[in-house]
Design an enzyme around this catalytic site. Structure first.
Site, PDB file in Angstrom:
ATOM      1  N   SER A   1       0.822  -1.290   0.037  1.00 59.71           N
ATOM      2  CA  SER A   1      -0.010  -0.074  -0.016  1.00 59.71           C
ATOM      3  C   SER A   1       0.773   1.308   0.133  1.00 59.71           C
ATOM      4  CB  SER A   1      -1.003   0.022   1.363  1.00 59.71           C
ATOM      5  OG  SER A   1      -1.673  -1.221   1.233  1.00 59.71           O
TER       6      SER A   1
HETATM    7  N1  SAM Z   1      -0.995  -4.719   4.164  1.00 59.58           N
HETATM    8  C1  SAM Z   1      -0.299  -4.984   2.811  1.00 59.58           C
HETATM    9  C2  SAM Z   1       1.058  -4.428   2.810  1.00 59.58           C
HETATM   10  O1  SAM Z   1       1.353  -3.833   4.049  1.00 59.58           O
HETATM   11  O2  SAM Z   1       1.619  -4.586   2.052  1.00 59.58           O
HETATM   12  C3  SAM Z   1      -1.209  -4.602   1.826  1.00 59.58           C
HETATM   13  C4  SAM Z   1      -1.096  -5.519   0.723  1.00 59.58           C
HETATM   14  S1  SAM Z   1      -2.138  -5.638  -0.691  1.00 59.58           S
HETATM   15  C5  SAM Z   1      -2.919  -3.909  -0.641  1.00 59.58           C
HETATM   16  C6  SAM Z   1      -3.838  -6.383   0.093  1.00 59.58           C
HETATM   17  C7  SAM Z   1      -3.500  -7.972   0.381  1.00 59.58           C
HETATM   18  O3  SAM Z   1      -4.633  -8.575   0.838  1.00 59.58           O
HETATM   19  C8  SAM Z   1      -2.858  -8.582  -0.811  1.00 59.58           C
HETATM   20  O4  SAM Z   1      -1.706  -9.321  -0.394  1.00 59.58           O
HETATM   21  C9  SAM Z   1      -4.107  -9.839  -1.211  1.00 59.58           C
HETATM   22  O5  SAM Z   1      -3.502 -11.114  -1.507  1.00 59.58           O
HETATM   23  C10 SAM Z   1      -4.709  -9.902   0.285  1.00 59.58           C
HETATM   24  N2  SAM Z   1      -6.017 -10.466   0.410  1.00 59.58           N
HETATM   25  C11 SAM Z   1      -6.971 -10.224  -0.609  1.00 59.58           C
HETATM   26  N3  SAM Z   1      -8.054 -11.011  -0.136  1.00 59.58           N
HETATM   27  C12 SAM Z   1      -7.798 -11.584   0.922  1.00 59.58           C
HETATM   28  C13 SAM Z   1      -8.360 -12.403   1.759  1.00 59.58           C
HETATM   29  N4  SAM Z   1      -9.825 -12.582   1.771  1.00 59.58           N
HETATM   30  N5  SAM Z   1      -7.826 -12.936   2.994  1.00 59.58           N
HETATM   31  C14 SAM Z   1      -6.613 -12.430   3.428  1.00 59.58           C
HETATM   32  N6  SAM Z   1      -5.887 -11.606   2.671  1.00 59.58           N
HETATM   33  C15 SAM Z   1      -6.525 -11.049   1.471  1.00 59.58           C
END
Ligand code: SAM
Length: 227
Positions: A76
């Site tokens: 992010s």
């Molecule tokens: N907090 C992260 C960082 O600091 O890098 C942001 C990562 S990205 C914007 C969002 C993440 O949510 C992705 O890695 C994606 O795979 C994960 N994601 C999407 N749906 C999800 C779910 N149902 N359960 C867990 N993770 C999920």
């Protein structure tokens, strides 16, 4: 080439004066954009964001932008990390569920603020990579692989829940897994644009909803996400 790989990995962990200077500039930029919580700014000033980047993109690590981390996912934007963290109104020792571990950067910010973090990731490759990297940096959250849109019922209730992917609607299980007095921060909307919601649960379990502007996240997958 094989001999070079460990060197590249070690170099990624080195925090040079240049990195530190770029980080100071990033903190100034975030302050100008309206982030005022000094604890959050100090955490961002401390954590080497370049360590969370793929080697090819490392030179971009201190721009206030989201970047690819593989598997079609992103780390992010620092402003978004800071804003979501501010909305959480985090106190030390809070038990926090983070949905979307991704690179682990947001998780490290939460841990710098003294939270006990339960973090869940849907993508196995990201889960395994981040589970290796974060402890090497001194951060030891509780890692889970699976569908975080359902929360983590076996570990509930939580003081705070943070969703770092865009949801089609607010999942009821996440509201149910908040303690009275708890806060859920979650972007919700369509695939291209979401509004940032802060859902507060009163001590009498009444639910209050506030909105904090438009953001753009990768989609939340799973039972209460986009299929
Ligand atoms: N907090 C992260 C960082 O600091 O890098 C942001 C990562 S990205 C914007 C969002 C993440 O949510 C992705 O890695 C994606 O795979 C994960 N994601 C999407 N749906 C999800 C779910 N149902 N359960 C867990 N993770 C999920």
């Amino acid at each position: 080439m094989n001999g070079l790989l460990p060197c590249l990995v070690i170099m990624q962990f080195i925090d040079t004066f240049r990195h530190q200077g770029l980080r100071r500039n990033l903190v100034i930029e975030l302050e100008k954009k309206g982030i005022s919580d000094q604890r959050i700014l100090a955490a961002i000033g401390k954590i080497p964001r370049h360590v969370f980047f793929e080697n090819a993109l490392i030179s971009h690590a201190y721009q206030d932008k989201a970047f690819p981390i593989g598997e079609g996912q992103t780390i992010s934007q620092p402003f978004t990390v800071a804003r979501q963290t501010e909305l959480l109104e985090l106190k030390p020792k809070h038990k926090v569920l983070e949905i979307g571990t991704g690179s682990g950067y947001q998780c490290s910010v939460l841990m710098e603020l003294g939270a006990t973090v339960y973090t869940i990731e849907y993508q196995p490759k990201l889960f395994h990579r981040t589970k290796q990297i974060l402890p090497k940096m001194g951060y030891e959250p509780n890692f889970f692989l699976g569908d975080g849109s359902k929360g983590l019922p076996n570990f509930a209730p939580f003081d705070r829940i943070l969703v770092t992917a865009g949801a089609p609607a607010i999942p009821q299980p996440l509201i149910d897994q908040l303690k009275p007095g708890g806060i859920l921060v979650i972007p919700s909307g369509n695939n291209a644009k979401q509004e940032m919601f802060k859902i507060s649960k009163g001590m009498d379990s009444q639910i209050f909803e506030e909105k904090f502007g438009d953001f753009s996240f990768v989609p939340l997958k799973g039972s209460f996400g986009w299929s």
